[in-house]
Design a protein around this motif. Structure first.
Motif, PDB file in Angstrom:
ATOM      1  N   LEU A 131       1.177  -1.126   0.082  1.00  0.00           N
ATOM      2  CA  LEU A 131      -0.044   0.457   0.151  1.00  0.00           C
ATOM      3  C   LEU A 131       0.801   1.108   0.095  1.00  0.00           C
ATOM      4  N   PHE A 132       1.906   1.213   0.798  1.00  0.00           N
ATOM      5  CA  PHE A 132       2.975   2.227   0.627  1.00  0.00           C
ATOM      6  C   PHE A 132       3.349   2.264  -1.314  1.00  0.00           C
ATOM      7  N   LEU A 133       3.870   1.550  -1.625  1.00  0.00           N
ATOM      8  CA  LEU A 133       4.329   1.528  -3.182  1.00  0.00           C
ATOM      9  C   LEU A 133       2.564   2.174  -3.756  1.00  0.00           C
ATOM     10  N   PHE A 134       1.498   1.610  -3.623  1.00  0.00           N
ATOM     11  CA  PHE A 134       0.266   1.907  -4.244  1.00  0.00           C
ATOM     12  C   PHE A 134      -0.158   3.806  -3.934  1.00  0.00           C
ATOM     13  N   ASN A 135       0.873   4.107  -2.878  1.00  0.00           N
ATOM     14  CA  ASN A 135      -0.032   5.262  -3.059  1.00  0.00           C
ATOM     15  C   ASN A 135       1.209   6.661  -3.220  1.00  0.00           C
ATOM     16  N   ILE A 136       2.594   6.043  -3.613  1.00  0.00           N
ATOM     17  CA  ILE A 136       3.472   5.861  -4.248  1.00  0.00           C
ATOM     18  C   ILE A 136       2.598   6.538  -5.733  1.00  0.00           C
ATOM     19  N   PHE A 137       2.398   5.972  -6.070  1.00  0.00           N
ATOM     20  CA  PHE A 137       1.402   5.951  -7.731  1.00  0.00           C
ATOM     21  C   PHE A 137       0.157   6.972  -7.097  1.00  0.00           C
ATOM     22  N   SER A 138      -0.366   6.491  -6.296  1.00  0.00           N
ATOM     23  CA  SER A 138      -1.480   7.388  -6.350  1.00  0.00           C
ATOM     24  C   SER A 138      -1.136   9.153  -6.091  1.00  0.00           C
ATOM     25  N   GLU A 188      -9.842   5.399  -8.912  1.00  0.00           N
ATOM     26  CA  GLU A 188      -8.379   5.139  -8.015  1.00  0.00           C
ATOM     27  C   GLU A 188      -9.030   4.989  -6.528  1.00  0.00           C
ATOM     28  N   ILE A 189     -10.161   5.822  -5.785  1.00  0.00           N
ATOM     29  CA  ILE A 189      -9.888   5.281  -4.853  1.00  0.00           C
ATOM     30  C   ILE A 189     -10.968   4.021  -4.410  1.00  0.00           C
ATOM     31  N   ILE A 190     -11.794   3.371  -5.848  1.00  0.00           N
ATOM     32  CA  ILE A 190     -12.021   2.378  -5.380  1.00  0.00           C
ATOM     33  C   ILE A 190     -10.929   1.271  -5.789  1.00  0.00           C
ATOM     34  N   ILE A 191      -9.720   1.159  -6.604  1.00  0.00           N
ATOM     35  CA  ILE A 191      -8.365   0.838  -6.520  1.00  0.00           C
ATOM     36  C   ILE A 191      -7.941   0.521  -5.223  1.00  0.00           C
ATOM     37  N   HIS A 192      -7.981   1.688  -4.733  1.00  0.00           N
ATOM     38  CA  HIS A 192      -7.182   1.836  -3.396  1.00  0.00           C
ATOM     39  C   HIS A 192      -8.359   1.234  -2.525  1.00  0.00           C
ATOM     40  N   ALA A 193      -9.196   0.985  -1.765  1.00  0.00           N
ATOM     41  CA  ALA A 193     -10.248   0.600  -1.794  1.00  0.00           C
ATOM     42  C   ALA A 193      -9.781  -1.527  -1.338  1.00  0.00           C
ATOM     43  N   ALA A 194     -10.017  -1.529  -2.650  1.00  0.00           N
ATOM     44  CA  ALA A 194      -9.838  -2.922  -2.962  1.00  0.00           C
ATOM     45  C   ALA A 194      -8.277  -3.577  -2.462  1.00  0.00           C
ATOM     46  N   VAL A 195      -7.397  -2.723  -2.964  1.00  0.00           N
ATOM     47  CA  VAL A 195      -6.134  -3.299  -2.578  1.00  0.00           C
ATOM     48  C   VAL A 195      -5.444  -3.323  -0.966  1.00  0.00           C
ATOM     49  N   PHE A 253     -16.913   1.625  -1.282  1.00  0.00           N
ATOM     50  CA  PHE A 253     -17.255   0.688  -2.423  1.00  0.00           C
ATOM     51  C   PHE A 253     -18.274   2.174  -1.727  1.00  0.00           C
ATOM     52  N   ILE A 254     -18.755   2.304  -0.791  1.00  0.00           N
ATOM     53  CA  ILE A 254     -20.489   2.369  -0.475  1.00  0.00           C
ATOM     54  C   ILE A 254     -20.824   3.736  -0.579  1.00  0.00           C
ATOM     55  N   LEU A 255     -19.963   4.596  -0.207  1.00  0.00           N
ATOM     56  CA  LEU A 255     -19.318   6.267  -0.035  1.00  0.00           C
ATOM     57  C   LEU A 255     -19.346   6.330  -2.080  1.00  0.00           C
ATOM     58  N   ILE A 256     -18.511   5.654  -2.766  1.00  0.00           N
ATOM     59  CA  ILE A 256     -18.448   5.865  -4.194  1.00  0.00           C
ATOM     60  C   ILE A 256     -19.671   6.057  -5.157  1.00  0.00           C
ATOM     61  N   ILE A 257     -20.951   5.602  -4.445  1.00  0.00           N
ATOM     62  CA  ILE A 257     -21.498   5.035  -5.390  1.00  0.00           C
ATOM     63  C   ILE A 257     -22.755   6.731  -5.380  1.00  0.00           C
ATOM     64  N   PRO A 258     -22.989   7.010  -4.390  1.00  0.00           N
ATOM     65  CA  PRO A 258     -23.828   8.584  -4.512  1.00  0.00           C
ATOM     66  C   PRO A 258     -22.664   9.652  -4.879  1.00  0.00           C
ATOM     67  N   ALA A 259     -21.462   9.739  -5.237  1.00  0.00           N
ATOM     68  CA  ALA A 259     -20.581  10.071  -5.681  1.00  0.00           C
ATOM     69  C   ALA A 259     -20.545  10.248  -7.061  1.00  0.00           C
ATOM     70  N   THR A 260     -20.397   9.975  -7.546  1.00  0.00           N
ATOM     71  CA  THR A 260     -20.605   9.100  -9.199  1.00  0.00           C
ATOM     72  C   THR A 260     -21.623   9.494  -9.777  1.00  0.00           C
ATOM     73  N   PHE A 261     -22.655   9.430  -8.514  1.00  0.00           N
ATOM     74  CA  PHE A 261     -24.258  10.251  -9.498  1.00  0.00           C
ATOM     75  C   PHE A 261     -24.270  11.715  -9.417  1.00  0.00           C
ATOM     76  N   LEU A 262     -23.421  12.340  -8.550  1.00  0.00           N
ATOM     77  CA  LEU A 262     -23.361  13.497  -7.867  1.00  0.00           C
ATOM     78  C   LEU A 262     -22.518  14.669  -9.138  1.00  0.00           C
ATOM     79  N   THR A 263     -21.508  12.961 -10.145  1.00  0.00           N
ATOM     80  CA  THR A 263     -20.352  14.260 -11.233  1.00  0.00           C
ATOM     81  C   THR A 263     -21.270  14.260 -12.294  1.00  0.00           C
ATOM     82  N   TYR A 264     -21.679  15.383 -12.827  1.00  0.00           N
ATOM     83  CA  TYR A 264     -21.904  15.602 -14.332  1.00  0.00           C
ATOM     84  C   TYR A 264     -21.217  14.960 -15.339  1.00  0.00           C
TER      85      TYR A 264
END
Length: 327
Positions: free
Chosen positions: A15-22, A49-56, A71-82
Motif C-alpha cells: 500500500l505504500f507503493l500504491f500510494n506513491i502512485f496515488s 482510483e479510490i475504488i482500486i485503493h479500497a480494494a487493495v 465502495f459504498i461512499l463512491i456510489i452517490p459520488a458517481t451520480f453527483l458527478t455531471y
C-alpha cells in the motif's frame, strides 16, 4: 499523502507503493486542471482510483480498518458527478458494489490477511482517518458537481446568446438584420400606448456603387462599418437600427415624434460630413439620404415603412444628402 505516510510507518509495503502512485496521480490531475482542462472524466478517474485503493487495502488489511466503506461512499459520488453519458455512473457504481459484495462474501471480519494489527488503537486510528477522508470525498464530489454544473449552464447560456446574435445580427455591421428588426418593430407597435406614436426612418448611402467600383468592396465594407457605428452611437435609448439591405439602413424609435427621428438623422449627417475616408493617397467623403415617417399602433407597419421609403427616394431625387419627412 496521509495514507502514504501512514503505510510507511506501519510497514505495509504494497500500500505504500500504491500510494506513491496515488500521490503522483493526484498531482498530475491538479496540474491538468490548473492548465484549464477540466471535466467529469477527471473526477471519474479519481473515483476509480479510490475504488482500486479500497480494494487493495481490503485485500491486504481485511475488514477491520473499514476501507470497504469507500465502495459504498463512491456510489452517490458517481451520480453527483455531471456527465452527458448517463450509463457511466451505473457502470462505476456496479463495479464498486460488486467488489463490496465479493469481499463481503469471501472474507469475514476476522479473516486471515497479510497484515494484522494487534494494537486496537491502530485500527481505530485508521478507521477515523477513513471516516474523515470519506466525508472529504463526498464533500469534494458535491462541490465539484456544483461547479461543473454551473460552468456547463454558463456555457449553454453563452452558446445560446452567441447563436441568437448570429441569427439576429448582420455579421459585418453588427446591426440587427432584417428579420430581427421586423420582430422589434412588431414588439414596439404591440407595446406602444394607444395614443403614442413611433418613428421609422430609412437611410441609404449616396453613390455607394461608385465607391465599390472605384475603391473596391473592402473599402465599401469599411464605409458600411463606419456608418453602422454612427447608428449604434446615436440611436436614442429604446430605439433599434438595422442593416435593411446592401447600403440601406432602417431605424425605429418608440414613443417619439417625427422631429426626434429627424434630429437623429441630423446627427448622422453631421458626423458623415465631417469625416474623411483615406485610401492610399486618395481622400473621399460619404453622405446619406433619409426618409422618415411616423406611425401609431393601429397603422400597418408595411404602410409606415413604405411611406419612409417613398420619402427616401424623394430625397434622392431632390439632391441627396438630407432627410425628407414630408410628402
Amino acid at each position: 499523502m496521509a495514507y502514504l505516510i501512514m503505510f510507511y510507518i506501519l510497514g505495509v509495503r504494497e500500500l505504500f507503493l500504491f500510494n506513491i502512485f496515488s500521490v503522483a496521480f493526484y498531482v498530475t490531475l491538479q496540474i491538468i486542471i490548473a492548465l484549464g482542462k477540466s471535466g467529469p472524466k477527471f473526477l471519474y478517474l479519481a473515483l476509480i482510483e479510490i475504488i482500486i485503493h479500497a480494494a487493495v487495502a481490503t485485500h491486504f488489511l481485511g475488514w477491520q480498518p473499514d476501507f470497504a466503506m469507500f465502495f459504498i461512499l463512491i456510489i452517490p459520488a458517481t451520480f453527483l458527478t455531471y456527465t452527458q453519458r448517463i450509463y457511466i455512473p451505473f457502470i462505476i457504481s456496479g463495479v464498486s458494489m460488486g467488489l463490496f459484495l465479493y469481499y463481503k462474501i469471501t472474507m469475514d471480519y476476522n479473516a486471515e490477511v497479510k497484515y494484522i494489527f494487534d494494537d486496537n488503537s491502530i485500527i481505530k486510528a485508521i478507521q477515523i482517518m477513513n471516516a474523515v477522508i470519506g466525508v472529504f470525498v463526498m464533500l469534494t464530489g458535491g462541490v465539484s458537481n456544483i461547479f461543473i454544473r454551473e460552468y456547463k449552464e454558463f456555457q449553454i447560456v453563452e452558446q445560446r446568446e452567441t447563436f441568437r446574435d448570429l441569427a439576429s445580427k448582420d455579421p459585418l455591421t453588427h446591426l440587427f438584420n432584417r428579420r430581427a428588426m421586423n420582430e422589434h418593430i412588431r414588439a414596439i407597435r404591440r407595446d406602444c400606448p394607444p395614443r403614442s406614436q413611433y418613428v421609422i426612418g430609412i437611410g441609404d448611402i449616396d453613390n455607394f456603387k461608385r465607391i465599390n467600383d472605384t475603391y473596391g468592396h473592402d473599402v465599401g465594407d469599411k464605409v458600411l462599418v463606419y456608418v453602422s457605428n454612427q447608428f449604434i452611437n446615436f440611436i436614442p435609448e429604446g430605439g433599434y437600427a438595422a442593416r435593411w439591405g446592401g447600403e440601406e439602413f432602417l431605424f425605429v424609435i418608440p414613443n417619439a415624434s417625427i422631429e426626434k427621428g429627424v434630429a437623429f438623422t441630423d446627427k448622422i449627417h453631421k458626423m458623415l460630413r465631417s469625416h474623411v475616408f483615406e485610401i492610399d493617397d486618395v481622400e473621399f467623403g460619404v453622405t446619406m439620404t433619409f426618409g422618415v415617417s411616423k406611425g401609431i399602433p393601429v397603422d400597418k407597419i408595411d404602410n409606415v415603412i413604405t411611406t419612409a421609403d417613398k420619402r427616401l427616394y424623394k430625397g434622392k431625387n431632390n439632391g441627396k444628402n438630407h432627410t425628407e419627412f414630408t410628402d
